[in-house]
Design a protein around this motif. Structure first.
Motif, PDB file in Angstrom:
ATOM      1  N   PHE A  45       0.837  -1.201   0.000  1.00  9.45           N
ATOM      2  CA  PHE A  45       0.000   0.000   0.000  1.00  9.45           C
ATOM      3  C   PHE A  45       0.869   1.247   0.000  1.00  9.45           C
ATOM      4  CE2 PHE A  45      -2.387   3.392   2.004  1.00  9.45           C
ATOM      5  CZ  PHE A  45      -3.651   3.264   1.452  1.00  9.45           C
ATOM      6  N   ASP A  77      -6.105   6.991   5.282  1.00  7.03           N
ATOM      7  CA  ASP A  77      -6.583   5.606   5.262  1.00  7.03           C
ATOM      8  C   ASP A  77      -5.602   4.681   5.969  1.00  7.03           C
ATOM      9  OD1 ASP A  77      -8.759   6.361   3.887  1.00  7.03           O
ATOM     10  OD2 ASP A  77      -8.349   5.213   2.072  1.00  7.03           O
ATOM     11  N   ASN A  91      -5.773   5.052   9.638  1.00  4.93           N
ATOM     12  CA  ASN A  91      -6.962   4.404  10.197  1.00  4.93           C
ATOM     13  C   ASN A  91      -6.832   2.893  10.213  1.00  4.93           C
ATOM     14  OD1 ASN A  91      -9.056   5.746  11.392  1.00  4.93           O
ATOM     15  ND2 ASN A  91      -9.762   6.634   9.465  1.00  4.93           N
ATOM     16  N   ILE A  92      -6.251   2.334   9.154  1.00  5.65           N
ATOM     17  CA  ILE A  92      -6.093   0.880   9.097  1.00  5.65           C
ATOM     18  C   ILE A  92      -5.214   0.414  10.248  1.00  5.65           C
ATOM     19  CG2 ILE A  92      -5.006  -0.988   7.794  1.00  5.65           C
ATOM     20  CD1 ILE A  92      -6.015   0.487   5.239  1.00  5.65           C
ATOM     21  N   LYS A 112      -7.127   1.237  13.696  1.00  9.06           N
ATOM     22  CA  LYS A 112      -8.401   0.569  13.984  1.00  9.06           C
ATOM     23  C   LYS A 112      -8.460  -0.907  13.607  1.00  9.06           C
ATOM     24  CE  LYS A 112     -12.103   3.291  12.928  1.00  9.06           C
ATOM     25  NZ  LYS A 112     -12.796   4.352  12.125  1.00  9.06           N
ATOM     26  N   TYR A 113      -7.802  -1.270  12.527  1.00 11.30           N
ATOM     27  CA  TYR A 113      -8.128  -2.588  11.982  1.00 11.30           C
ATOM     28  C   TYR A 113      -6.994  -3.604  11.949  1.00 11.30           C
ATOM     29  CZ  TYR A 113     -12.088   0.192  10.538  1.00 11.30           C
ATOM     30  OH  TYR A 113     -13.167   1.032  10.549  1.00 11.30           O
ATOM     31  N   LYS A 138     -18.477   4.749   7.822  1.00 16.11           N
ATOM     32  CA  LYS A 138     -18.411   3.813   8.943  1.00 16.11           C
ATOM     33  C   LYS A 138     -16.977   3.365   9.228  1.00 16.11           C
ATOM     34  CE  LYS A 138     -23.081   2.063   8.373  1.00 16.11           C
ATOM     35  NZ  LYS A 138     -23.904   0.916   7.942  1.00 16.11           N
ATOM     36  N   LEU A 139     -16.206   3.140   8.182  1.00 17.68           N
ATOM     37  CA  LEU A 139     -14.865   2.596   8.398  1.00 17.68           C
ATOM     38  C   LEU A 139     -13.804   3.682   8.548  1.00 17.68           C
ATOM     39  CD1 LEU A 139     -14.762  -0.318   5.802  1.00 17.68           C
ATOM     40  CD2 LEU A 139     -15.423  -0.416   8.200  1.00 17.68           C
ATOM     41  N   GLY A 140     -14.084   4.856   8.026  1.00 19.52           N
ATOM     42  CA  GLY A 140     -13.050   5.889   8.028  1.00 19.52           C
ATOM     43  C   GLY A 140     -12.001   5.645   6.964  1.00 19.52           C
ATOM     44  N   ILE A 141     -12.348   4.869   5.953  1.00 19.09           N
ATOM     45  CA  ILE A 141     -11.402   4.598   4.861  1.00 19.09           C
ATOM     46  C   ILE A 141     -12.032   5.045   3.548  1.00 19.09           C
ATOM     47  CG2 ILE A 141     -10.021   2.853   3.686  1.00 19.09           C
ATOM     48  CD1 ILE A 141     -10.175   1.181   6.178  1.00 19.09           C
ATOM     49  N   LYS A 142     -11.287   5.802   2.776  1.00 19.35           N
ATOM     50  CA  LYS A 142     -11.867   6.439   1.611  1.00 19.35           C
ATOM     51  C   LYS A 142     -11.423   5.820   0.288  1.00 19.35           C
ATOM     52  CE  LYS A 142     -13.160  11.289   1.137  1.00 19.35           C
ATOM     53  NZ  LYS A 142     -12.755  12.650   1.460  1.00 19.35           N
ATOM     54  N   THR A 143     -10.154   5.481   0.196  1.00 13.55           N
ATOM     55  CA  THR A 143      -9.611   5.091  -1.108  1.00 13.55           C
ATOM     56  C   THR A 143      -9.800   3.596  -1.382  1.00 13.55           C
ATOM     57  OG1 THR A 143      -7.415   4.573  -0.255  1.00 13.55           O
ATOM     58  CG2 THR A 143      -7.841   6.859  -0.851  1.00 13.55           C
ATOM     59  N   PRO A 168      -7.561   1.365  -2.574  1.00 14.27           N
ATOM     60  CA  PRO A 168      -6.522   0.509  -1.981  1.00 14.27           C
ATOM     61  C   PRO A 168      -6.722   0.329  -0.476  1.00 14.27           C
ATOM     62  CG  PRO A 168      -5.518   2.192  -3.354  1.00 14.27           C
ATOM     63  CD  PRO A 168      -6.972   2.515  -3.278  1.00 14.27           C
ATOM     64  N   GLY A 169      -7.164   1.380   0.194  1.00 10.28           N
ATOM     65  CA  GLY A 169      -7.408   1.289   1.631  1.00 10.28           C
ATOM     66  C   GLY A 169      -8.518   0.302   1.934  1.00 10.28           C
ATOM     67  N   TYR A 200      -8.604  -3.374   4.018  1.00 12.67           N
ATOM     68  CA  TYR A 200      -9.599  -3.692   5.039  1.00 12.67           C
ATOM     69  C   TYR A 200     -10.283  -5.010   4.705  1.00 12.67           C
ATOM     70  CZ  TYR A 200     -13.742  -3.529   7.952  1.00 12.67           C
ATOM     71  OH  TYR A 200     -14.721  -3.862   8.852  1.00 12.67           O
TER      72      TYR A 200
END
Lengths: 245, 217
Positions: A120, A184, A187-188, A191-192, B188-193, B195-196, B200
């Motif tokens: 990424f 992103d 956040n990943i 959070k994840y 909800k996830l806070g992920i926009k792109t 690839p992101g 997930y």
């Protein structure tokens, strides 16, 4: 705090250590004792007013006396922006890559996930590279040409032709949100991502990502709030001048 | 993340700064724009905001016009389809900031009044009530929302590299619906792109790492 000429350069860093990266870009090295901002800038051949505007804009997001900063030459601004590009590619990005690499190496349980992060970030790096490359090859030369035409009394046709093929408006419209992916990634990780055992590395990586994101934000702010309005104004005047002829 | 946004229209620098510092004490709030005079206000205002705090003395034909632009009438926002998906179905609320003695015009509905001699706590209380009302009315609750089964379907297809149009065709829904789902997933996830979202999806075993990039073949 608003940083002024007479403040000690050392205090600038004490106030906000993020300014270190700004100093770095201006080629100012540490060890300046009790010298003031003015003195240190003079010694390093840095335009002190320009330095103050950049460093203040960096410290305080709301600080943006647009009119004042507008008086600086385009060359000064693009030189600075160019230096921030170098800072990303030569320093920040490799640092983050090393951290991710270190995470991959030291990780046994979920290597595949970290490898995902690595990929990424690698893609992101490419995107950032394309972005800055485009600015350096197209946008900066364009702005410099506009400034040159603006300053010279006689308007020749070549700049008008140039303006027909490109304009700062195009740049503004296609200026994509380059920090989105960093958000992103942040956040990943927060959070994840199933947490790897090495939280030290993970925290360090997050810290670096925050840092880079902030810096890129600041960079975009200078482009959008300073460079674009300035060039747009010049374009208008050149067009007017030409129409008069 | 839900963020309550504010626009402040007030001449006094001290009052603007004071309001901002109080607003920033409330979590998930943001002052997106502040104006000190009418000249600034002439710039086209195509931003959206939850709240406008304005000094009633600055109300004139010009500022009114701007406020009307920022505040879509309820009827308008209900029928404009492309907005119904996002957060903009909500109405912007107008709050006054003035001396207690100032008489408010009735040109539109004031949702609250802040007075110059209010204590910090009473201002916080007023604002919190407004933000609280808004949340319960519009977002239902701030408990983290799980993504739904349908959203997982969509997410899976996004991660596999399909375009909105392709996903719409595959799932027999309109492209518009796909876009709505995507917006909700991102919120909800806070992920926009893309690839992101892909990462997930892999982390959560929605797709397998070997599946990526297959779609185009």
């Amino acid at each position: 705090m608003i940083i002024t000429k007479n403040i000690k350069m050392a205090d600038v860093i004490h106030t906000n250590y993020f300014t270190l990266s700004v100093l770095n870009r201006f080629g100012i090295e540490l060890g300046f004792g009790d010298k003031s901002v003015d003195e240190v800038c003079k010694k390093n051949n840095v335009d002190v007013d320009f330095f103050l505007e950049i460093v203040n804009a960096f410290v305080d997001k709301d600080y943006f006396p647009k009119k004042h900063l507008q008086t600086f030459s385009v060359k000064l601004i693009t030189d600075y922006l160019q230096k921030t590009h170098d800072y990303y590619h030569k320093l920040k990005v490799p640092e983050i890559e090393n951290l991710i690499e270190e995470m991959v190496d030291s990780c046994y349980t979920q290597k595949e996930n970290i490898v995902l992060l690595k990929k990424f970030f690698n893609d992101y790096k490419q995107e950032l590279l394309n972005h800055t490359h485009r600015e350096e090859k197209i946008v900066f030369p364009y702005t410099l040409a506009i400034e040159k035409a603006y300053n010279s009394e006689e308007s020749d046709n070549s700049v008008i032709e140039l303006m027909e093929t490109y304009s700062i408006e195009i740049f503004q419209n296609e200026h994509d949100n380059i920090e989105e992916k960093l958000l992103d990634l942040r956040n990943i990780i927060i959070k994840y991502l199933p947490q790897p055992k090495n939280s030290r590395l993970c925290n360090k990586l997050l810290y670096e990502l925050f840092n880079l994101e902030q810096d890129i934000n600041d960079h975009s702010r200078i482009e959008e709030k300073v460079l674009v309005p300035k060039i747009r104004e010049m374009e208008k005047i050149i067009t007017k001048r030409f129409a008069k002829k | 993340m839900y963020k309550a946004t504010f626009i402040i229209i007030e001449k006094s620098y001290l009052i603007r700064k004071g309001l901002i510092s109080i607003i920033e004490k409330i979590p998930n709030t943001q002052v997106i724009q502040q104006f000190d005079n009418e000249d600034d206000l002439k710039t086209p205002a195509n931003f959206e905001s939850d709240f406008i705090i304005i000094n009633p003395n600055l109300l004139n034909a010009n500022t009114l016009n701007i406020i009307k632009k920022i505040t879509p009438s309820p009827a308008l926002s209900a029928c404009s389809a492309d907005r119904s998906a996002g957060r903009r179905a909500r109405k912007t609320q107008v709050i006054s900031i003035s001396e207690k003695s100032t008489v408010l015009t009735k040109e539109f509905e004031w949702t609250a009044q802040i007075y110059l001699d209010d204590t910090q706590n009473s201002i916080l209380k007023k604002l919190n009530t407004l933000i609280g009302n808004r949340e319960t009315k519009n977002v239902k609750s701030e408990v983290p929302e799980e993504i739904s089964k349908r959203e997982i379907d969509i997410l899976k297809n996004i991660a596999l590299g399909y375009s909105n149009k392709e996903i719409a065709d595959k799932l027999f829904i309109s492209t518009h619906t796909v876009v709505t789902h995507r917006k909700n997933i991102t919120r909800k996830l806070g992920i926009k792109t893309v690839p992101g979202l892909t990462i997930y999806a892999i982390l959560n075993k929605i797709i397998d790492i070997n599946d990526t990039g297959k779609s185009k073949s």
